[in-house]
Design a protein around this motif. Structure first.
Motif, mmCIF file in Angstrom:
data_model
loop_
_atom_site.group_PDB
_atom_site.id
_atom_site.type_symbol
_atom_site.label_atom_id
_atom_site.label_comp_id
_atom_site.label_asym_id
_atom_site.label_seq_id
_atom_site.Cartn_x
_atom_site.Cartn_y
_atom_site.Cartn_z
ATOM 1 N N ILE A 167 84.139 52.429 38.274
ATOM 2 C CA ILE A 167 83.071 52.034 37.365
ATOM 3 C C ILE A 167 83.155 50.529 37.127
ATOM 4 O O ILE A 167 84.118 50.040 36.539
ATOM 5 N N ASP A 168 82.141 49.800 37.587
ATOM 6 C CA ASP A 168 82.149 48.344 37.480
ATOM 7 C C ASP A 168 81.471 47.833 36.220
ATOM 8 O O ASP A 168 81.874 46.824 35.648
ATOM 9 N N GLU A 169 80.414 48.509 35.803
ATOM 10 C CA GLU A 169 79.646 48.012 34.659
ATOM 11 C C GLU A 169 78.893 49.164 34.009
ATOM 12 O O GLU A 169 78.340 50.026 34.701
ATOM 13 N N VAL A 170 78.866 49.167 32.682
ATOM 14 C CA VAL A 170 78.157 50.209 31.949
ATOM 15 C C VAL A 170 77.319 49.565 30.850
ATOM 16 O O VAL A 170 77.803 48.704 30.120
ATOM 17 N N THR A 171 76.053 49.970 30.756
ATOM 18 C CA THR A 171 75.195 49.537 29.652
ATOM 19 C C THR A 171 74.945 50.750 28.762
ATOM 20 O O THR A 171 75.626 51.771 28.897
ATOM 21 N N ALA A 172 73.956 50.657 27.902
ATOM 22 C CA ALA A 172 73.691 51.769 26.989
ATOM 23 C C ALA A 172 73.241 53.028 27.730
ATOM 24 O O ALA A 172 73.515 54.154 27.285
ATOM 25 N N VAL A 173 72.542 52.840 28.873
ATOM 26 C CA VAL A 173 71.982 54.008 29.563
ATOM 27 C C VAL A 173 72.209 54.003 31.078
ATOM 28 O O VAL A 173 71.779 54.927 31.774
ATOM 29 N N THR A 174 72.839 52.984 31.614
ATOM 30 C CA THR A 174 73.033 52.909 33.072
ATOM 31 C C THR A 174 74.460 52.539 33.423
ATOM 32 O O THR A 174 75.231 52.069 32.574
ATOM 33 N N SER A 175 74.782 52.727 34.699
ATOM 34 C CA SER A 175 76.108 52.369 35.223
ATOM 35 C C SER A 175 75.967 51.746 36.600
ATOM 36 O O SER A 175 75.043 52.073 37.344
ATOM 37 N N LYS A 176 76.893 50.842 36.902
ATOM 38 C CA LYS A 176 77.023 50.314 38.256
ATOM 39 C C LYS A 176 78.407 50.712 38.738
ATOM 40 O O LYS A 176 79.411 50.420 38.080
ATOM 41 N N VAL A 177 78.446 51.396 39.881
ATOM 42 C CA VAL A 177 79.713 51.950 40.347
ATOM 43 C C VAL A 177 79.892 51.709 41.840
ATOM 44 O O VAL A 177 78.944 51.356 42.551
#
Length: 235
Positions: A167-177
């Motif tokens: 998991i590289d980045e998480v916002t309130a409703v999305t993820s970058k993995v």
């Protein structure tokens, strides 16, 4: 090797087309015009020329392609544009094929070759060749999802091999993995993410084995693998 086969292999045309070139006296073997397509030649020893231009025989070709969305991983299709349609007429060969497949809307690294043995080695489940993807996800991926990937997610009653979810980045409703697989089942990344209750909105393959997608290769572009890259791919 027969002369017509040699000429076809170096890309001068189909066997039928090169036979006509030979009959017209446009081909020389060791500086002598040859008009029989059945003439036997040795690609490593004989000097073969078309219209006095030397022809160099190469058995295998290896390309890395940055596949764009909207094209399919196939050699031909009556409706859709294929990855081989991205090749120039100079580089196109009828024996080229994509190693494995990326979905139509998936981007990234795709190997194009005519080396069937290498293709088999890269795709064989027994070889466990890693395939790494970057994905944008609708939903928040978390440690529980990572543990599911590591154990092996079950899809349609079949347990997938252990995979790695980073998991590289998480916002309130999305993820970058980033996701690393050791196999390549149909829509596997999307189905695994869906099994975790989330959805892939963007997917890009960034690595296959030890070969990573060149940063300077734009979407839709391809180039021949360097000797160093080919060594990495075969490791």
């Amino acid at each position: 090797m027969r002369l017509d086969k040699f000429l076809s292999e170096v890309g001068l045309g189909s066997r039928k087309e090169v036979k006509q070139l030979i009959k017209k006296g446009q081909v020389k073997v060791n500086q002598v015009v040859v008009k029989s397509d059945k003439t036997q030649v040795d690609p490593e020893k004989d000097q073969i020329a078309f219209l006095d231009a030397p022809l160099i025989y190469q058995e295998f070709y290896y390309y890395v392609l940055n596949k764009p969305a909207g094209v399919i991983s196939a050699t031909s299709d009556p409706v859709h544009r294929t990855v081989l349609d991205l090749f120039s007429s100079e580089d196109y060969r009828t024996d080229l094929f994509p190693v494995g497949r990326l979905d139509k809307d998936t981007e990234g690294l795709l190997i194009i070759t005519n080396d069937g043995e290498l293709g088999h080695q890269l795709l064989s489940p027994k070889k466990h060749v890693e395939k790494e993807y970057f994905a944008e996800i609708s939903g928040i991926m978390d440690q529980a999802d990572q543990e599911k990937f590591e154990v092996g997610i079950i899809l349609a009653g079949e347990k997938m091999l252990p995979a790695k979810l980073m998991i590289d980045e998480v916002t309130a409703v999305t993820s970058k993995v980033r996701i690393i697989l050791q196999e390549g089942k149909f829509h596997q990344v999307k189905r695994m993410v869906k099994a975790c209750g989330k959805e892939v909105t963007y997917l890009k393959r960034i690595r296959m084995g030890q070969l990573t997608l060149p940063v300077d290769l734009k979407k839709g572009q391809y180039r021949a693998l360097t000797d160093e890259e080919l060594v990495k791919l075969k490791e």
